[in-house]
Write an enzyme that holds these catalytic residues in place. Structure first.
Site, PDB file in Angstrom:
ATOM      1  N   LYS A  65       0.854  -1.191   0.000  1.00  0.00           N
ATOM      2  CA  LYS A  65       0.000   0.000   0.000  1.00  0.00           C
ATOM      3  C   LYS A  65       0.889   1.239   0.000  1.00  0.00           C
ATOM      4  CE  LYS A  65      -4.031   2.006   2.400  1.00  0.00           C
ATOM      5  NZ  LYS A  65      -4.925   1.911   3.578  1.00  0.00           N
TER       6      LYS A  65
ATOM      7  N   SER B  74      -9.939   2.034   2.331  1.00  0.00           N
ATOM      8  CA  SER B  74      -9.005   2.793   1.515  1.00  0.00           C
ATOM      9  C   SER B  74      -7.975   1.922   0.805  1.00  0.00           C
ATOM     10  CB  SER B  74      -8.249   3.805   2.385  1.00  0.00           C
ATOM     11  OG  SER B  74      -7.444   3.127   3.338  1.00  0.00           O
TER      12      SER B  74
ATOM     13  N   SER C 189     -10.528  -0.153   6.522  1.00  0.00           N
ATOM     14  CA  SER C 189      -9.825  -0.005   5.241  1.00  0.00           C
ATOM     15  C   SER C 189      -9.110  -1.254   4.751  1.00  0.00           C
ATOM     16  CB  SER C 189      -8.815   1.141   5.322  1.00  0.00           C
ATOM     17  OG  SER C 189      -9.471   2.374   5.181  1.00  0.00           O
TER      18      SER C 189
END
Ligand SMILES: [Mg+2]
Ligand SMILES: [Zn+2]
Lengths: 494, 95, 483
Positions: A77, A158, A182
């Site tokens: 990420k 997210s 997320s």
């Protein structure tokens, strides 16, 4: 196809020299080259360094020094700082920020031998539930509703890029961060597994902060076992993070085969919110049946303050973010827009650098902390947070884990909910309470809805008892026999 | 509690985010929608509840007083949008 | 005696409270491992934590906490077993994270007291409200470029103790005495070097004025004053400014001001004009600071004797007056020096020599007590030469000057220069007789009743004997021969 292997299978294949890390990495790089232009799961590719890391892994294996994840290609990420590799948090304001340091979690993964394919897309500063707020464009969910190959759905957020990459076989696993859901919500939307461990289990050092009291790193993978393997490498005490827990890291992978016999699984009645879709409700019921079949005893419990979780979250998280993001001021790194004086420089830089959702949250957070409003909002939220925490403590006096749906719906269309922030926030209604309490929670794929889109179930455990979470999630995985695959995946693109 | 345009401008100023005047009404509506939704917390009586700052339930660990960091001037300055010699530079500040 | 400003409408009292920022003595910063040494090249003592890079987190330095506890104990203050760090949010060029980590609601040290000594010999107790730990900001240089300010983050993150007084001070003199006393205590404790020129101690001065018996009026905060003298001057001019405003029928605005030492005025601080809304909240990167009582007891047991206790002991053990004791304990090194000289000797004489000849010599040579050209043992040896009548007091002064100049031991100087005092009564009688013979008029005057001339004869005899006559024997001989 090498890209279809689970992480555990790939690891075994590498150990048995059935293929090399170089071959495994090339297969993933080829899949990325073919599909990423469409899915946009990666913001930054690291093909060259990935090849070098794969070669290192092969060499280490030849020397008999292979780490537990040697040669395993992962997506990272783009919230984890990676030394020498651009880290953007999906924001214009970080511009071309090249961190001179490596986050503890990614350093741990590197030490275990992992190969980093690139930096995965996300909602800007991890603020969002759709990956639509990324300054680098939205991520397309590799799943398609039955009979509508043209539909573009969100991967959730997210950590949408991480989840989409793993689902589409553009990585064997990925790192994510979870502040209010997320990891779990995108795992559910993309039909993969993902766990937010206990707050403090993974170091936050080197991860771009959103809300410090909630942020927690965790892995995505296509199986529960794979998540366990990844978490085992990511976790551990870090003296550089004052909130990192000084506890040994258990053998999470071993916990996946634990029996559920005699275990009590709580069903929080407050999660049966009015308006819950029949499909979600039915899936939840099936989950209970599976657990019963695995020898566990379902018990109804109460988490009375569940309905206040989201509102509490939308005070605490923006408050912390308004302060955490003050450092993006155009002085030491990142974007700068000139101004006649320092204040104007700040204001123009931050207006140009932050997207709408980030700005909204900074403004809300600034407001709830400001003079005259602190008690009514922030202090009150902290008190409700204490009540939510107490709810979990009391429930865990009676049960070993909780089972709930992960999200109130399957993946929705890109662009939906964009004009109504509150509607978007409701996506996290089932995931936020565990974040507020800091307890571990995992989403495991459990079935498809009537459109053929994946749905996840959430297993919530006691603080630092990820082992039970893995055991329960693995049991669901076995019983559910979920084997559906997304329409778009390596080697397949309609 | 409901935000008026002046308050929207004031908090944007506090947060050092420039707003075009045209953005104020839209932001005002969005922020008020969020704050209005948050009002549901008023249903709860929390007068006697001790606030919880974070979920980490332990005391602060302390490190030893040793110099273990610094000496990184080039790395610290490498990302600076405006570097003047060995300094970060900003428009002149009048005190 | 109290300090007042006479205005057209009557006398005004000045009310002063001080917030002192004292830099903690430590190797590394409060929340990072970067060094704290003064005077390093710009931006060399900066970690990514200090520069607030993405993902960086604070970890607290145990020694900084210990220093705050020691200081609290030294001020007789309450140590809070649980304290907390808050963020004070504001944007400033030399504040990289956009917030300062400080302790707002729950400081590590609660109420204490500092006793100050005033010139008239009186003492006054000044309340200390609290002491908390916080980070220093970096440094902005505004004079390096026509349109830019330059930022050096070496200081960013260095630990400070903010020590807040009650508004108990009523004159510039009291404020000066408070600062000096606080500095003395900090230096004794070794928790702050008290070096105001290097910025290790800065004061924010809160000043208001009122008519006697009134409640407090609006105060102004004069920021970052960096010497005792400037603090006293700033109070004087700021109080006068406020009196003029009130007397003219105006009202003082609560604001932050700067002291301009060159112009001798205070002026409004433009950068602080904006309404303060610091949005304090508990720092979620840090947990509550919980102190162990046993650790506090350990720190307490290891504290040095502090100035007030030492002063009381000097008065009792050495029989010194209050004033001498207070002067001698102002610096630990002076007190140690004095005790080395005084031990086993005439303690009052030792005090006179230290405060008189030694201080004068240090002043003249630009040395400090630590680098004194005359070590304490040497001054003691000089006193011994007086005590055993090897030299008299007058010669001792001469020997001392030679010690300052050459660093030689007093005994060696006495021998080399032949300064042993003369105790041979025959030689003394002869010298007396010669002086009397040489001054017949003075002798006549003396004999006709002008007894004050005795001193004149003593001086003449000593002069004739090159100062080496034993003063008591000279007196005896003179008395005898004058009849
Ligand atoms: Mg102050
Ligand atoms: Zn301060």
């Amino acid at each position: 196809m090498l890209t279809d292997l689970t992480l555990a299978e790939a690891s075994a294949g590498l150990a048995a020299r059935r293929f090399s890390a170089a071959e495994l990495t090339e297969a993933h790089l080829a899949a990325i080259a073919a599909l990423n232009p469409r899915l946009n799961a990666y913001i930054t590719l690291a093909a060259d360094s990935a090849r070098a890391e794969a070669a290192d892994a092969d060499a280490a294996r030849a020397r008999g020094e292979a780490g537990p994840l040697a040669g395993i290609p992962l997506a990272i990420k783009d919230l984890f700082c990676t030394a020498g590799l651009r880290t953007t948090a999906a924001s214009r304001i970080l511009g071309n920020f090249i961190p001179p340091y490596e986050s503890t979690v990614t350093a741990n993964l590197r030490r275990a031998g992992a190969v980093f394919l690139g930096k995965a897309n996300l909602d800007e500063f991890a603020m969002g539930s759709s990956n639509m707020t990324s300054a680098f464009g939205p991520v397309e969910n590799p799943w398609k509703p039955r009979g509508d190959a043209a539909a573009k759905l969100v991967p959730g957020g997210s950590s949408g890029g991480s989840a989409a990459a793993v689902a589409a076989r553009l990585a064997l696993g990925a790192t994510g961060t979870d502040t209010g859901g997320s990891i779990r919500q995108p795992a559910s939307f993309c039909g993969i597994a993902g766990i937010k461990p206990t707050y403090g289990r993974c170091s936050r050092w080197g991860i771009v902060a959103f809300a410090s009291s909630l942020d927690q790193a965790g892995p995505f993978a296509r199986t529960v076992q794979d998540c366990a393997m990844l978490l085992g490498a990511m976790a551990g005490h870090d003296p550089k993070d004052s909130t990192s827990a000084d506890r040994p890291v258990p053998d999470f992978a071993a916990a996946c085969s634990r029996s559920l016999r005699g275990m009590r699984i709580g069903i929080p009645r407050e999660y049966r919110a009015p308006g819950m879709s029949g499909e979600i409700e039915a899936l939840w019921q099936r989950g209970l049946d599976w657990l019963r079949a695995a020898g566990a005893e379902p018990v109804e419990v109460s988490l009375p303050h569940t309905k206040y979780g989201l509102a509490t979250y939308y005070i605490v998280a923006p408050a912390e973010c308004s302060s955490n993001l003050a450092r993006y001021d155009g002085v030491r790194f990142g974007l700068r827009e000139d101004g006649a004086d320092l204040t104007e420089l700040y204001e123009r830089t931050r207006a140009a650098g932050f997207g709408d959702e980030v700005r909204r949250r900074i403004l809300i957070g600034t407001y709830v902390l400001s003079a005259g409003y602190y008690d009514a909002y922030y202090l009150k939220a902290q008190k409700v947070r204490a009540l939510i925490h107490r709810d979990f403590t009391e429930a865990f006096a009676k049960v070993d884990a909780l089972l709930t749906p992960t999200a109130p719906s399957a993946a929705f269309a890109q662009g939906a909910n964009m004009d109504d922030p509150v509607q978007m926030y409701l996506n996290d209604v089932f995931t936020v309470p565990a974040s507020m309490a800091g307890v571990p929670a995992m989403s495991v794929p459990a079935g498809l809805d009537s459109d053929g889109l994946p749905l996840g179930l959430q297993v919530i455990g006691r603080p630092f008892d990820e082992e039970t979470v893995f055991a329960v999630a693995a049991a669901i995985e076995r019983e559910a026999g979920f084997d559906a695959q997304p329409a778009i995946r390596a080697g397949v693109a309609p | 509690m409901s935000l008026d345009p002046a308050t929207v401008r004031r908090i944007a100023r506090l947060a050092r985010i420039h707003l075009d005047e045209a953005e104020v009404p839209r932001l005002q509506d969005e922020l008020n929608a969020i704050l209005g939704w948050i009002e549901q917390l008023n249903e709860l009586d929390v007068a006697d509840i001790a606030p919880l700052t974070g979920p980490a339930q332990m005391a602060l660990k302390m490190r030893e007083d040793r110099v273990t960091d610094g000496g990184l001037r080039e790395a610290v300055l490498a990302n600076a949008p405006d570097r003047a010699g060995d300094f970060f530079a900003v428009p002149k500040v009048v005190e | 005696m109290s300090y007042v400003i006479e205005g057209g409408t009557g006398a005004w009292e000045v009310v002063i409270g001080l917030e002192v920022h004292a830099q903690v003595v430590s190797q590394a910063k409060l929340f990072s491992g970067a060094a704290t040494a003064f005077g390093a090249e710009p931006n060399t003592q900066v970690s990514f934590v200090d520069a607030a890079f993405p993902g960086m987190l604070p970890v607290i330095n145990r020694e900084c906490v210990a220093q705050a506890v020691r200081t609290g104990l030294g001020l007789g203050a309450h140590i809070n077993l649980v304290s907390r760090f808050d963020r004070k949010n504001y944007f400033y060029a030399d504040l990289p994270p956009g917030y300062q980590i400080s302790q707002y609601q729950h400081p590590i040290v609660g109420a204490g007291v500092i006793e100050i000594e005033l010139a008239d010999g009186s003492t006054k107790s000044i309340g200390v409200t609290r002491l908390h730990l916080e980070q220093d900001a970096g440094k902005s240089l505004h004079d390096q470029h026509p349109t830019k300010s330059y930022i050096d983050l070496n200081r960013a993150g260095v630990a400070l103790m903010e020590i807040v007084s009650e508004p108990d001070l009523r004159s510039p003199e009291e404020a000066g005495a408070y600062l000096r006393k606080l500095r003395t205590i900090l230096r004794y404790l070794g928790t702050c070097d008290g070096n105001m020129e290097e910025g290790s101690m800065r004061a924010d001065v809160n000043v208001s004025v009122r008519k006697h018996g009134e409640p407090f009026r609006t105060r102004c905060e004069v920021k970052n004053v960096n010497s005792v003298r400037f603090v006293m001057q700033a109070i004087e001019v700021e109080a006068k400014r406020q009196v003029e405003i009130w007397e003219a029928g105006g009202a003082v605005d609560q604001e932050t001001r700067l002291f301009d030492a060159a112009r001798g005025i205070t002026r409004s601080m433009r950068s602080k004009e904006e309404a303060h809304d610091y949005r304090y909240f508990p720092d979620p990167d840090l947990l509550p600071l919980v102190l162990d009582e046993a650790w506090i007891a350990e720190l307490k047991a290891a504290l040095p004797e502090l100035p007030d206790a030492k002063r009381r002991r000097f008065m009792q053990q050495y029989g010194l007056p209050f004033y001498d004791s207070a002067v001698l304990v102002a610096e630990q090194a002076t007190a140690d020096y004095y005790e080395t000289v005084a031990r086993g000797r005439d303690a009052k004489l030792a005090a006179n020599w230290v405060m008189g000849d030694l201080f004068a010599a240090l002043n003249r040579t630009g040395r400090t007590i630590e680098t004194s050209p005359v070590p304490a043992a040497a001054l003691g040896a000089l006193l011994d030469l007086m005590a055993d009548n090897t030299i008299n007091g007058r010669i001792a002064k001469e020997v001392f000057e030679a010690m300052v100049d050459t660093g030689e031991a007093p005994g060696a100087i006495v021998e080399r220069k032949g300064l042993r005092q003369v105790t041979d009564t025959g030689a003394i009688d002869a010298a007396v007789a010669a002086v009397l013979a040489a001054n017949p008029e003075k002798l006549a005057e003396y004999r006709s009743g002008k007894e004050k001339l005795f001193g004149f004869f003593v001086g003449q005899v000593m002069k004739a004997m090159a100062g080496k006559g034993n003063p008591a024997l000279v007196n005896d001989a003179l008395k005898r021969q004058l009849g």
